[in-house]
Design an enzyme around this catalytic site. Structure first.
Site, PDB file in Angstrom:
ATOM      1  N   GLU A   1      28.211  26.838  35.764  1.00 17.92           N
ATOM      2  CA  GLU A   1      28.734  25.615  36.388  1.00 17.92           C
ATOM      3  C   GLU A   1      30.043  25.879  37.128  1.00 17.92           C
ATOM      4  OE1 GLU A   1      26.702  23.418  36.856  1.00 17.92           O
ATOM      5  OE2 GLU A   1      25.291  23.711  35.215  1.00 17.92           O
TER       6      GLU A   1
ATOM      7  N   CYS B   1      25.513  38.617  38.879  1.00 15.02           N
ATOM      8  CA  CYS B   1      24.945  39.850  39.426  1.00 15.02           C
ATOM      9  C   CYS B   1      25.898  40.352  40.516  1.00 15.02           C
ATOM     10  CB  CYS B   1      23.545  39.597  39.977  1.00 15.02           C
ATOM     11  SG  CYS B   1      23.502  38.526  41.446  1.00 15.02           S
TER      12      CYS B   1
END
Length: 181
Positions: free
Chosen positions: A132, A166
């Site tokens: 979030e 990532c």
């Protein structure tokens, strides 16, 4: 560049849990994270039919209580959350308002009929908070199921994610933060 995360607990949330979360978020976002005073919301704030809290209502109340917040606000609640067109959400974020919210409610093992596990709960909370806050900092969902920015449709997908971005999302975050005035 936003360099501060204000963690606003709703009602009572374990202080040690929030302090641990703040330390992890500081490391992930290279930002100062501070736990603010709790904002008290009565159960009457919930949708009486659903027994859940509507995310925009929560965001409005938090913004009224913290109108001069310096940085991104992360609201942590134990209320079950929902928003329009979603039966429930683990959390939500609004980049334009600089606010993110995560609910502990469906992250608890007990919700799924399993034994309580404070470490599993913390890992789930950390992953969803990073997700979030990533949105609040301008990131979109990622297609890499291991990335924190992957959209979780279920707790199994949350458990599968890593508590970090990532390489692609990490580069996007760095680029986005460097472009801010």
């Amino acid at each position: 560049m936003e360099s501060r995360i204000c963690i606003v607990p709703i009602n009572s949330v374990d202080a040690a849990f929030l302090d641990r979360l703040a330390i992890c978020l500081e490391e992930r976002f290279l930002a100062t994270a501070r736990v603010e005073r709790s904002l008290v919301l009565p159960r009457s704030s919930l949708n009486a039919t659903r027994g859940q809290l509507f995310v925009p209502t929560l965001n409005m109340k938090v913004q009224r209580a913290h109108p001069d917040a310096d940085g991104i606000i992360l609201t942590v609640t134990d209320f079950d959350l929902y928003k329009t067109s979603h039966r429930f959400v683990f959390g939500d974020a609004d980049e334009s308002q600089g606010i993110a919210v995560v609910s502990i409610h469906r992250l608890r093992s007990e919700f799924y009929g399993e034994a309580s596990d404070s470490n599993v709960l913390f890992q789930r909370m950390l992953k969803e908070s990073i997700h979030e806050l990533g949105h609040a900092f301008g990131l979109k969902h990622c297609y890499n199921a291991r990335c924190a920015m992957y959209y979780s449709n279920s707790i199994f997908e949350t458990d599968n994610k890593m508590p970090h971005f990532c390489e692609i999302c990490d580069r996007r975050l760095t680029r986005t933060r460097n472009e801010q005035p």
